[in-house]
Design a protein around this motif. Structure first.
Motif, PDB file in Angstrom:
ATOM      1  N   ALA A 225      -1.247  -9.097  -2.720  1.00  0.00           N
ATOM      2  CA  ALA A 225      -0.425  -9.465  -1.564  1.00  0.00           C
ATOM      3  C   ALA A 225      -1.096  -9.029  -0.259  1.00  0.00           C
ATOM      4  O   ALA A 225      -0.739  -9.503   0.807  1.00  0.00           O
ATOM      5  N   PHE A 226      -2.031  -8.102  -0.348  1.00  0.00           N
ATOM      6  CA  PHE A 226      -2.824  -7.644   0.809  1.00  0.00           C
ATOM      7  C   PHE A 226      -4.106  -7.054   0.243  1.00  0.00           C
ATOM      8  O   PHE A 226      -4.192  -6.768  -0.958  1.00  0.00           O
ATOM      9  N   THR A 227      -5.104  -6.879   1.103  1.00  0.00           N
ATOM     10  CA  THR A 227      -6.384  -6.351   0.613  1.00  0.00           C
ATOM     11  C   THR A 227      -6.145  -4.972   0.005  1.00  0.00           C
ATOM     12  O   THR A 227      -5.592  -4.085   0.654  1.00  0.00           O
ATOM     13  N   ILE A 239      -6.285   5.160   6.763  1.00  0.00           N
ATOM     14  CA  ILE A 239      -5.047   4.569   6.225  1.00  0.00           C
ATOM     15  C   ILE A 239      -5.317   3.227   5.540  1.00  0.00           C
ATOM     16  O   ILE A 239      -4.805   2.969   4.458  1.00  0.00           O
ATOM     17  N   HIS A 240      -6.102   2.366   6.200  1.00  0.00           N
ATOM     18  CA  HIS A 240      -6.414   1.069   5.592  1.00  0.00           C
ATOM     19  C   HIS A 240      -7.886   1.030   5.184  1.00  0.00           C
ATOM     20  O   HIS A 240      -8.674   0.246   5.724  1.00  0.00           O
ATOM     21  N   SER A 241      -8.248   1.838   4.215  1.00  0.00           N
ATOM     22  CA  SER A 241      -9.632   1.887   3.743  1.00  0.00           C
ATOM     23  C   SER A 241      -9.810   0.769   2.699  1.00  0.00           C
ATOM     24  O   SER A 241      -9.291   0.871   1.592  1.00  0.00           O
ATOM     25  N   LEU A 256      -4.471   4.919  -4.162  1.00  0.00           N
ATOM     26  CA  LEU A 256      -4.330   3.473  -4.389  1.00  0.00           C
ATOM     27  C   LEU A 256      -3.161   2.990  -3.571  1.00  0.00           C
ATOM     28  O   LEU A 256      -2.089   3.599  -3.618  1.00  0.00           O
ATOM     29  N   ASP A 257      -3.373   1.922  -2.801  1.00  0.00           N
ATOM     30  CA  ASP A 257      -2.250   1.285  -2.100  1.00  0.00           C
ATOM     31  C   ASP A 257      -2.419  -0.194  -2.378  1.00  0.00           C
ATOM     32  O   ASP A 257      -3.281  -0.862  -1.794  1.00  0.00           O
ATOM     33  N   ILE A 258      -1.631  -0.692  -3.316  1.00  0.00           N
ATOM     34  CA  ILE A 258      -1.862  -2.037  -3.843  1.00  0.00           C
ATOM     35  C   ILE A 258      -0.519  -2.759  -4.055  1.00  0.00           C
ATOM     36  O   ILE A 258       0.541  -2.131  -4.106  1.00  0.00           O
ATOM     37  N   ALA A 267       4.632  -6.889  -3.640  1.00  0.00           N
ATOM     38  CA  ALA A 267       4.880  -5.481  -3.951  1.00  0.00           C
ATOM     39  C   ALA A 267       3.993  -4.664  -3.020  1.00  0.00           C
ATOM     40  O   ALA A 267       3.009  -5.175  -2.472  1.00  0.00           O
ATOM     41  N   ASP A 268       4.322  -3.399  -2.833  1.00  0.00           N
ATOM     42  CA  ASP A 268       3.506  -2.531  -1.962  1.00  0.00           C
ATOM     43  C   ASP A 268       3.720  -1.097  -2.443  1.00  0.00           C
ATOM     44  O   ASP A 268       4.710  -0.453  -2.097  1.00  0.00           O
ATOM     45  N   ILE A 269       2.797  -0.625  -3.276  1.00  0.00           N
ATOM     46  CA  ILE A 269       2.992   0.653  -3.974  1.00  0.00           C
ATOM     47  C   ILE A 269       1.759   1.534  -3.770  1.00  0.00           C
ATOM     48  O   ILE A 269       0.630   1.054  -3.862  1.00  0.00           O
ATOM     49  N   SER A 345       8.705   3.650   6.855  1.00  0.00           N
ATOM     50  CA  SER A 345       9.190   2.464   6.141  1.00  0.00           C
ATOM     51  C   SER A 345       8.903   1.181   6.903  1.00  0.00           C
ATOM     52  O   SER A 345       8.740   1.192   8.121  1.00  0.00           O
ATOM     53  N   HIS A 346       8.842   0.103   6.154  1.00  0.00           N
ATOM     54  CA  HIS A 346       8.836  -1.244   6.748  1.00  0.00           C
ATOM     55  C   HIS A 346       9.551  -2.179   5.793  1.00  0.00           C
ATOM     56  O   HIS A 346       9.676  -1.890   4.598  1.00  0.00           O
ATOM     57  N   PHE A 347      10.039  -3.281   6.333  1.00  0.00           N
ATOM     58  CA  PHE A 347      10.656  -4.284   5.464  1.00  0.00           C
ATOM     59  C   PHE A 347       9.595  -4.865   4.532  1.00  0.00           C
ATOM     60  O   PHE A 347       8.420  -4.964   4.899  1.00  0.00           O
ATOM     61  N   PRO A 352       4.030  -8.404   3.324  1.00  0.00           N
ATOM     62  CA  PRO A 352       4.103  -6.971   2.991  1.00  0.00           C
ATOM     63  C   PRO A 352       4.784  -6.198   4.127  1.00  0.00           C
ATOM     64  O   PRO A 352       5.628  -5.357   3.875  1.00  0.00           O
ATOM     65  N   HIS A 353       4.418  -6.477   5.369  1.00  0.00           N
ATOM     66  CA  HIS A 353       5.183  -5.963   6.511  1.00  0.00           C
ATOM     67  C   HIS A 353       6.105  -7.102   6.906  1.00  0.00           C
ATOM     68  O   HIS A 353       5.756  -7.957   7.710  1.00  0.00           O
ATOM     69  N   ASP A 354       7.282  -7.125   6.293  1.00  0.00           N
ATOM     70  CA  ASP A 354       8.101  -8.333   6.355  1.00  0.00           C
ATOM     71  C   ASP A 354       8.827  -8.467   7.687  1.00  0.00           C
ATOM     72  O   ASP A 354       9.001  -7.497   8.425  1.00  0.00           O
ATOM     73  N   VAL A 370       9.233   3.094   1.208  1.00  0.00           N
ATOM     74  CA  VAL A 370       9.333   4.481   1.687  1.00  0.00           C
ATOM     75  C   VAL A 370       7.972   5.087   1.389  1.00  0.00           C
ATOM     76  O   VAL A 370       7.569   5.177   0.224  1.00  0.00           O
ATOM     77  N   GLU A 371       7.233   5.418   2.452  1.00  0.00           N
ATOM     78  CA  GLU A 371       5.826   5.783   2.249  1.00  0.00           C
ATOM     79  C   GLU A 371       5.332   6.889   3.171  1.00  0.00           C
ATOM     80  O   GLU A 371       4.495   6.654   4.037  1.00  0.00           O
ATOM     81  N   PRO A 372       5.844   8.108   2.966  1.00  0.00           N
ATOM     82  CA  PRO A 372       5.299   9.206   3.752  1.00  0.00           C
ATOM     83  C   PRO A 372       3.866   9.519   3.316  1.00  0.00           C
ATOM     84  O   PRO A 372       3.491   9.257   2.163  1.00  0.00           O
ATOM     85  N   ILE A 385       2.466   8.438  -0.783  1.00  0.00           N
ATOM     86  CA  ILE A 385       3.257   7.972  -1.926  1.00  0.00           C
ATOM     87  C   ILE A 385       4.116   6.845  -1.388  1.00  0.00           C
ATOM     88  O   ILE A 385       4.778   7.000  -0.359  1.00  0.00           O
ATOM     89  N   GLU A 386       4.110   5.705  -2.048  1.00  0.00           N
ATOM     90  CA  GLU A 386       4.863   4.556  -1.531  1.00  0.00           C
ATOM     91  C   GLU A 386       5.664   3.885  -2.632  1.00  0.00           C
ATOM     92  O   GLU A 386       5.115   3.515  -3.670  1.00  0.00           O
ATOM     93  N   GLU A 387       6.964   3.744  -2.359  1.00  0.00           N
ATOM     94  CA  GLU A 387       7.861   3.065  -3.287  1.00  0.00           C
ATOM     95  C   GLU A 387       8.581   1.934  -2.572  1.00  0.00           C
ATOM     96  O   GLU A 387       8.708   1.943  -1.341  1.00  0.00           O
TER      97      GLU A 387
HETATM   98  N1  GLY Z   1      -0.303  -1.525   2.296  1.00  0.00           N
HETATM   99  C1  GLY Z   1       0.021  -1.412   3.664  1.00  0.00           C
HETATM  100  C2  GLY Z   1       1.205  -0.607   3.846  1.00  0.00           C
HETATM  101  O1  GLY Z   1       1.531   0.198   3.006  1.00  0.00           O
HETATM  102  O2  GLY Z   1       1.939  -0.733   4.781  1.00  0.00           O
END
Ligand code: GLY
Ligand code: MN
Ligand code: MN
Length: 411
Positions: A225-227, A239-241, A256-258, A267-269, A345-347, A352-354, A370-372, A385-387
């Motif tokens: 859904a994103f690189t 942050i965006h490596s 991992l941010d995938i 998805a964004d985890i 957070s983002h929508f 992915p950033h909705d 939720v990604e602190p 960590i992102e959920e």
């Molecule tokens: N993968 C980009 C973000 O977590 O917002």
């Protein structure tokens, strides 16, 4: 994979948009294809609003929507293009979208020009603000507006982006099913790659990326859904490596941010694992601190919680956490943002950033991440960590919760 959507979903979205904008006439373009190099094109990904209103994944189309009629303007393909790229039949387009009138460019623009003369006002999507997104925007919106103004000088353009965003931020059952599928594929792939002894078989970030890509495709996702971010060692602090080329250093960490993409839903985890059998004492300390902030943020989530206030509360809590870790001495905004430079957070949805309205309170059926994270370059420790979390009637549900936050990652 069987589709989660049918024509009724798209037809209802069109009806609701007309009601919400109170516009008599709306004109919405698909994305155009974009150059990669020479005559190579980038893989095509539909503009999310156009998809939300039609279900069609073809470039260069235009949706015209009014209280009286709805039609699609379809670009003419010459014989060579049709042979090389294929061509969707009108029946197929009607079946997917529920739109009965499929018109070629000449006929469609003739009709649209007439409607523009009659209505004087038209609802459209203004181009995104390039100041905030340092990338060349898809030219489709701008070209459409220019062409409408040429055909019907004096046409007033009304921006309908916020109306669409407010619709898209409340997820419908079909959308939640597609999101859940994208999340499940992402979790299953992470669990498949990160077996307890995973680091014995990988020595570069790109090898991990390759297996994640394979895992997504093998499970039927369209792809990423994103690189994907596969960052080890000091790269975890970027942050965006996304180069994903570095060798994996034993005893450092891997972030991992995938996210898989299913029917355009993302998805964004994010997870962090040690490159070795366990974290060092300091890595563990920072990891535990991020989980603590995550749990604090989660507990705030329920309908009625103001989004901006939520961000401020988490930031304040992060400030205390960073002081405890000895990373900063005073929890000022400037100090906090140095080590936590993004929002919590983002929508999440088609983008992915909705799209969504961040000035609003949280509502049932919103989905947010939720990604602190804490990033300490001097120690080569970046932990995020992102959920993916659904706001429910009484609180929240972690849609990605099948995968533990702590390694070993198993579903
Ligand atoms: N993968 C980009 C973000 O977590 O917002
Ligand atoms: Mn995210
Ligand atoms: Mn992410």
């Amino acid at each position: 994979m069987k589709s989660f959507f049918n024509a009724t979903f798209f037809a209802d979205n069109r009806t609701n948009l007309l009601k919400k904008t109170k516009s008599k006439l709306l004109v919405i373009p698909a994305h155009q294809t974009q150059q990669r190099n020479a005559d190579n094109v980038q893989p095509f990904r539909q503009e999310s609003n156009f998809w939300y209103l039609t279900g069609i994944n073809e470039p260069d189309y235009i949706l015209v929507l009014s209280t009286r009629e709805t039609f699609l303007i379809v670009p003419k393909k010459d014989t060579v293009e049709a042979v090389f790229d294929g061509e969707a039949s009108a029946e197929h387009l009607t079946k997917i979208s529920g739109i009965q009138e499929i018109m070629d460019e000449r006929e469609g623009w003739q009709k649209l020009s007439g409607l523009l003369q009659k209505h004087k006002k038209v609802g459209a999507l203004l181009p995104m603000n390039q100041k905030y997104f340092n990338v060349a925007m898809n030219p489709a919106r701008k070209q459409l507006i220019t062409k409408m103004r040429r055909r019907a000088p004096g046409t007033q353009i009304e921006d309908i982006r916020m109306s669409l965003a407010q619709m898209r931020m409340i997820k419908q059952p079909q959308e939640l099913r597609a999101l859940q599928k994208a999340i499940d594929i992402t979790n299953q792939t992470l669990a498949e790659v990160f077996t307890p002894n995973w680091f014995a078989t990988y020595d570069h970030e790109y090898q991990v990326e390759a297996d994640i890509t394979a895992g997504f495709r093998r499970r039927g996702a369209a792809g990423h859904a994103f690189t994907p971010i596969v960052a080890s060692g000091k790269n975890t602090c970027t942050i965006h490596s996304i180069a994903n080329n570095s060798p994996l250093q034993k005893n450092s960490i891997l972030l991992l941010d995938i996210g898989a993409e299913v029917e355009n839903y993302a998805a964004d985890i994010s997870r962090v694992v040690p490159i070795g059998s366990k974290f060092s004492t300091r890595q563990q300390q920072v990891f535990d601190a991020v989980i603590d902030v995550y749990n604090y943020a989660l507990a705030l989530l329920k309908p009625g919680q103001n989004y901006m206030e939520y961000e401020q509360k988490v930031e304040a809590y992060m400030g205390k956490t960073l002081v405890t870790l000895g990373v900063i001495d005073k929890p000022t905004r400037k100090n906090i943002r140095k080590f936590y430079p993004h929002r919590t957070s983002h929508f999440l949805g088609l983008d992915p950033h909705d799209a969504g309205d961040y000035s609003k309170d949280l509502q049932e059926n919103m989905v947010i991440t939720v990604e602190p994270g804490i990033y300490i370059p001097a120690e080569s420790i970046g932990i995020r960590i992102e959920e993916d979390v659904l706001i429910t009637k009484t609180g929240y549900k972690v849609l990605s919760g099948a995968l533990p936050l702590r390694p070993p990652l198993m579903v």
